[in-house]
Design an enzyme around this catalytic site. Sequence first.
Site, short mmCIF file in Angstrom:
data_model
loop_
_atom_site.label_atom_id
_atom_site.label_comp_id
_atom_site.label_asym_id
_atom_site.label_seq_id
_atom_site.Cartn_x
_atom_site.Cartn_y
_atom_site.Cartn_z
N ASN A 139 -6.74 4.48 10.09
CA ASN A 139 -6.15 3.25 10.65
C ASN A 139 -6.12 3.24 12.18
O ASN A 139 -6.10 2.18 12.78
CB ASN A 139 -4.74 3.04 10.10
CG ASN A 139 -3.89 4.29 10.11
OD1 ASN A 139 -4.28 5.34 9.59
ND2 ASN A 139 -2.73 4.20 10.73
N GLY A 193 0.84 -1.19 0.00
CA GLY A 193 0.00 0.00 0.00
C GLY A 193 0.87 1.24 0.00
O GLY A 193 0.58 2.24 -0.67
N THR A 194 1.97 1.18 0.73
CA THR A 194 2.89 2.32 0.80
C THR A 194 3.40 2.69 -0.60
O THR A 194 3.39 3.86 -0.99
CB THR A 194 4.08 1.97 1.72
OG1 THR A 194 3.56 1.74 3.03
CG2 THR A 194 5.13 3.06 1.73
N GLN A 210 -7.41 0.50 4.86
CA GLN A 210 -8.09 -0.05 6.05
C GLN A 210 -9.57 -0.33 5.79
O GLN A 210 -10.19 -1.08 6.53
CB GLN A 210 -7.97 0.92 7.23
CG GLN A 210 -6.57 1.05 7.79
CD GLN A 210 -6.08 -0.20 8.50
OE1 GLN A 210 -6.85 -1.11 8.83
NE2 GLN A 210 -4.78 -0.27 8.74
N ALA A 218 -2.83 -6.02 0.13
CA ALA A 218 -3.28 -7.41 0.29
C ALA A 218 -3.37 -7.84 1.75
O ALA A 218 -4.31 -8.54 2.15
CB ALA A 218 -2.34 -8.34 -0.47
N HIS A 219 -2.39 -7.41 2.57
CA HIS A 219 -2.30 -8.03 3.91
C HIS A 219 -3.37 -7.56 4.88
O HIS A 219 -3.50 -8.12 5.98
CB HIS A 219 -0.90 -7.89 4.50
CG HIS A 219 -0.50 -6.52 4.95
ND1 HIS A 219 -0.40 -6.20 6.28
CD2 HIS A 219 -0.14 -5.41 4.28
CE1 HIS A 219 0.01 -4.95 6.39
NE2 HIS A 219 0.18 -4.45 5.19
N CYS A 274 1.69 1.03 11.76
CA CYS A 274 3.01 0.96 11.14
C CYS A 274 4.08 1.54 12.03
O CYS A 274 5.26 1.42 11.75
CB CYS A 274 2.96 1.61 9.77
SG CYS A 274 1.78 0.75 8.73
N1 PLP Z 1 -2.52 3.27 4.35
C1 PLP Z 1 -3.10 2.95 5.52
C2 PLP Z 1 -4.33 3.68 5.95
C3 PLP Z 1 -2.55 1.96 6.33
O1 PLP Z 1 -3.13 1.66 7.50
C4 PLP Z 1 -1.38 1.29 5.90
C5 PLP Z 1 -0.75 0.26 6.74
O2 PLP Z 1 -1.08 0.08 7.88
C6 PLP Z 1 -0.83 1.64 4.65
C7 PLP Z 1 -1.42 2.63 3.91
C8 PLP Z 1 0.41 1.00 4.13
O3 PLP Z 1 0.14 -0.27 3.61
P1 PLP Z 1 1.31 -1.35 3.51
O4 PLP Z 1 1.49 -1.92 4.88
O5 PLP Z 1 0.84 -2.36 2.52
O6 PLP Z 1 2.52 -0.62 3.03
#
Ligand code: PLP
Length: 388
Positions: free
Chosen positions: A151, A71-72, A179, A200-201, A327
């Site tokens: 989140n 997602g990042t 989320q 995905a996770h 995170c």
């Molecule tokens: N955006 C939100 C709102 C999240 O909560 C998170 C991860 O917790 C992310 C983006 C990032 O996703 P990823 O863990 O796949 O990098």
Amino acid sequence: MAERSYFDWNATAPLRPQAAEAQREALSVPGNPSSVHAEGRAARRLTERAREQVAALVGARSGDVFFTSSGTEANMLALSPAIVTATEKRPRPRLLLSAIEHVSVRAGGRFSHDAIEEIAVDADGRLDLAALAQAVATSPLPLVSLMLANNETGVVQPVADAAAIVHTACGLLHVDAVQAVGRIACDIAALGADLLTISAHKIGGPKGVGALIRAREDIHFADPLIRGGGQERGLRAGTENVAGIAAFGAAAVVAQRQRQAEAAHMLALRNSLETGLQAISPRAVIFGAGAERLPNTTLFTVEGMKAETAVIAFDLEGIAVSSGAACSSGKVQPSHVLAAMGVSPPLTRGAVRVSLGWSTTAAEVEMFLNAWRKLATALSKEERGIAA
Ligand code: PLP
């Protein structure tokens, strides 16, 4: 290991059995999806089937799904001044964000620091639409990035209303639905999003796979993050994570099919957890309780509690919860989300996030409440100066 209860689903969800099975099967396919032979074509079929499955989860066309490593990375890819459409080729000079975005959006992608403006939220952590309208009015061609659900608090954002505001100013709207997807309705057209990020996770797929999804094929990214081979239609070079992508697709199918039933299950348990929590500690504060929230999330505190100490105490009782943002779990940092909601530091220091999932049981909620009863008793003794 002694019996444990996992209440940190917003950090990551367990792999769904269907995703594990798809991953295992894909690992036995030897081909590279870019190869023209039968083995390559078999690997390509897996990625393309997953593209359709992920697209279906958010009501998009499969050709508009771009797989990333997270997602990042999808957020980083989306936040570029060089996103063009059929009718607008000029660079986007400014990035507008809500004050409660995930760090991967707050970092601003490819925008310089002074091109970024934050939009306020109210005391319940909901975007201030009037402030957005004002910012959009003075920022021609903005790129706006908003999360669908926060989140930390789980508060659902008024994204469709925001989209109408953004589009009147010829702006583009990127929605971080990491989320929200799989927990509440998340249809790219209904949200009015031009770009959407998912991971995905959080839906029972593996860690390390995400997707950036566009609403229309005329949206182009003139500035890929990784250049090299032409994978993901030139947007993201590098041989695809075929097994991870296949498992993402399988998780998407289950998340779509079971969303409503899973959401109802989580909501019933989350409500009984909150009722129990407040029966034990009438002074407990549940952040964002006045707003619509995800069915699985509770962020709470009581005065005098320190989040790090509480997380360790819960852990010793067999309960996994987190302090503040997923995170940054493990780091002791005040939450920018609670600060933006105007919560004062003594309370922000004690915020504990409890997040449930599809396999959470009533017995686990009971286990959580027993642990909280112990912890709350110790806290109130401490407050009264009695050695525990
Ligand atoms: N955006 C939100 C709102 C999240 O909560 C998170 C991860 O917790 C992310 C983006 C990032 O996703 P990823 O863990 O796949 O990098």
